[in-house]
Write an enzyme that holds these catalytic residues in place. Structure first.
Site, PDB file in Angstrom:
ATOM      1  N   ASP A 113      -1.983   5.725  -5.339  1.00 14.31           N
ATOM      2  CA  ASP A 113      -2.300   4.883  -4.188  1.00 14.31           C
ATOM      3  C   ASP A 113      -2.650   3.471  -4.615  1.00 14.31           C
ATOM      4  OD1 ASP A 113      -3.035   3.835  -1.778  1.00 14.31           O
ATOM      5  OD2 ASP A 113      -4.757   5.136  -1.455  1.00 14.31           O
ATOM      6  N   ASP A 132       0.815  -1.217   0.000  1.00 15.71           N
ATOM      7  CA  ASP A 132       0.000   0.000   0.000  1.00 15.71           C
ATOM      8  C   ASP A 132       0.851   1.272   0.000  1.00 15.71           C
ATOM      9  OD1 ASP A 132      -2.070   1.844   0.370  1.00 15.71           O
ATOM     10  OD2 ASP A 132      -2.062   1.561   2.553  1.00 15.71           O
TER      11      ASP A 132
END
Length: 515
Positions: free
Chosen positions: A289, A101
């Site tokens: 992201d 992430d």
């Protein structure tokens, strides 16, 4: 659309909101982090030194200098909503599947110390410190706040094997409390953050920082997501310390990092081809992201985009489905009972009946965080039932007929009274007529076609199409912000260049790279 499918979409559209082979790599692909791919099934789907490195990049990216990468991680793609890969903690190694992430900076894993009633923990693999000979206790309390509550636990230290690295003394969190159904339903066990250490909870050194310090690799990593469901477990790769030229075509366009927290940069602007509509006028901040499945942006602009796409709000659409099933019975009962009594009698307000959709939305809510309590634990279904019952009660008291109520309640309640979910449901038959959506970054246009930004969900032989754009309004300190998640990153191979503080985008390879 079932709530479980929509949960996957919500949870990974906004989850955590805000995550490459050395030039001297060997022929063994032992340090590539592979993202394995799960094909889409009936339950499908549902994140200033630019020019100086130009010449070096030409050498780095030359195919003859990439010899199957030393530091590469294979990744699994589940329903185009969850991308995760394998790591090991401890000695001997305990295996876990984690989301890589770029919107967070900590590594956390479910702990063997979690309580029996923590479902998310118990149905996933758990780290057992007693089974590791290299474990070092720390015990510092750890917590990350989400909309539904705090994911909490404590810090520990152990060896960590990831993408061929054997990291020594990696600090990580053992999670003992995981709030919300997003973690229950996730195919991953934990999260490995790849953002800057500035946002690492408790000042923990992120794994990528340890890769750089312990192995002196090139200070960058690159991400390739395979959006082709026919590719099986080959869901993509993350290359640490380099770039695989098989993962992209053409050259990368670089944008400097504007804030070293998330991988944040400036977008020059956006438009919809042929629709006479622009967004992000004058420029806007954005982040790349890998932990977010859709493209998220300010609600007002996303609403305009989805309207031009002919999308209807997903929550309104779900509302209409519930009304079609329950409205006639509800109208009959409300004549003799209070709205709450009606909903309890119809078993729509049972305390244990929680809406998976609301749980996901609440977990990933961009608004002010709330403590979990009776009000926040009410289900979507219960709230909807009481809203409709109250509306019907007042209408009948004003001499409206049952037919009048049925004719008006769907529009008034579902379209006007319910808050917009930010998700858009689209007519699949109209995809060919939809415009391209264009983001301009560092003077270069990045084009998304309808096939790129529309997600197709197949259930029981029927296909539903979901817009890849979702509204989110972040607090003033963080927003407004565009989040370019996997819908964008799946189309464009991305280099996260830590040394030069920049991100680079190039068209991703659409075929399986050489293995």
């Amino acid at each position: 659309m079932t709530s479980s499918i929509r949960l996957l979409l919500c949870a990974f559209a906004l989850a955590l909101c805000c995550i490459l082979a050395s030039a001297s790599a060997t022929a063994e692909k032992k340090n590539v982090l592979k993202l394995r791919h799960k094909p889409l099934t009936l339950e499908r789907l549902r994140q200033g030194k630019v020019e100086r490195a130009g010449l070096r990049a030409q050498v780095l990216f030359a195919p003859e200098n990439f010899k199957d990468g030393q530091y590469v991680e294979k990744i699994t793609n589940y329903m185009d909503a969850q991308y995760y890969g394998e790591i090991e903690l401890g000695t001997p190694g305990q295996k876990f599947q984690v989301v890589f992430d770029t919107g967070s900076s900590n590594l956390w894993i479910p702990s063997k110390e979690c309580k029996w009633y923590n479902i998310a923990c118990k149905i996933h693999d758990q780290y057992d410190s007693k089974a590791s000979s290299t474990y070092v206790a720390n015990g510092t309390e750890f917590a990350i706040q989400y909309g539904s509550g705090s994911l909490s636990g404590f810090l520990s230290i152990d060896s960590c094997s990831v993408a061929g690295f054997d990291l020594k003394d990696q600090m990580f969190a053992e999670a003992v409390n995981e709030p919300g159904l997003a973690f229950v339903m996730g195919r991953f066990d934990g999260i490995l953050g790849l953002a800057f250490d500035r946002i690492a909870v408790d000042g923990v050194v992120p794994p990528f920082y340890n890769m750089m310090s312990q192995y002196q690799i090139q200070q960058l990593f690159s991400v390739w997501f395979n959006r082709d469901p026919s590719q099986g477990d080959n869901g993509g790769e993350i290359v640490f310390g380099g770039v695989d030229p098989n993962h992209f075509t053409g050259n990368h366009t670089y944008a400097p990092i504007t804030r070293e927290a998330y991988w944040q940069f400036a977008v020059d602007g956006g438009k919809m081809d042929g629709a006479d509509f622009t967004f992000c006028d004058g420029g806007c901040p954005a982040i790349a992201d890998t932990g977010t499945s859709l493209i998220a942006g300010p609600s007002a602009e996303i609403a305009k985009i989805n309207k031009l796409l002919g999308a209807t709000d997903a929550l309104a659409d779900e509302c209409k489905q519930y009304l079609a099933s329950y409205l006639p019975e509800l109208i009959n009962k409300v004549r003799n009972m209070s709205p709450l009594e009606v909903c309890q009698d119809m078993h729509l307000c049972d305390k244990l009946q929680q809406s998976k959709v609301q749980s996901a939305r609440r977990l990933l809510s961009p608004g002010p965080l709330r403590s979990s309590g009776k009000k926040s634990s009410d289900s979507d279904v219960c709230q909807l039932c009481q809203m409709v019952s109250t509306f019907a009660e007042n209408a009948l008291a004003s001499n409206a007929t049952a037919e009048d109520v049925e004719n008006f309640v769907e529009h008034e309640v579902c379209d006007n009274l319910l808050p917009a979910s930010g998700e858009g449901v689209i007519d699949c038959d109209k995809m060919s007529d939809m415009p391209n959506v264009v983001f301009t970054i560092a003077g270069q246009e990045f084009v998304l076609t309808p096939d790129d930004y529309i997600l197709k969900v197949s259930t029981a032989g029927q296909t539903e199409c979901i817009s890849g754009f979702m509204g989110i309004d972040l607090p003033p300190a963080a927003g407004p912000l565009w989040i370019l998640g996997d819908v964008f990153l799946g189309k464009f191979h991305t280099i996260f260049d830590f040394e030069n503080k920049r991100v680079g985008f190039a068209t991703a390879a659409s075929v399986q790279p050489s293995m």
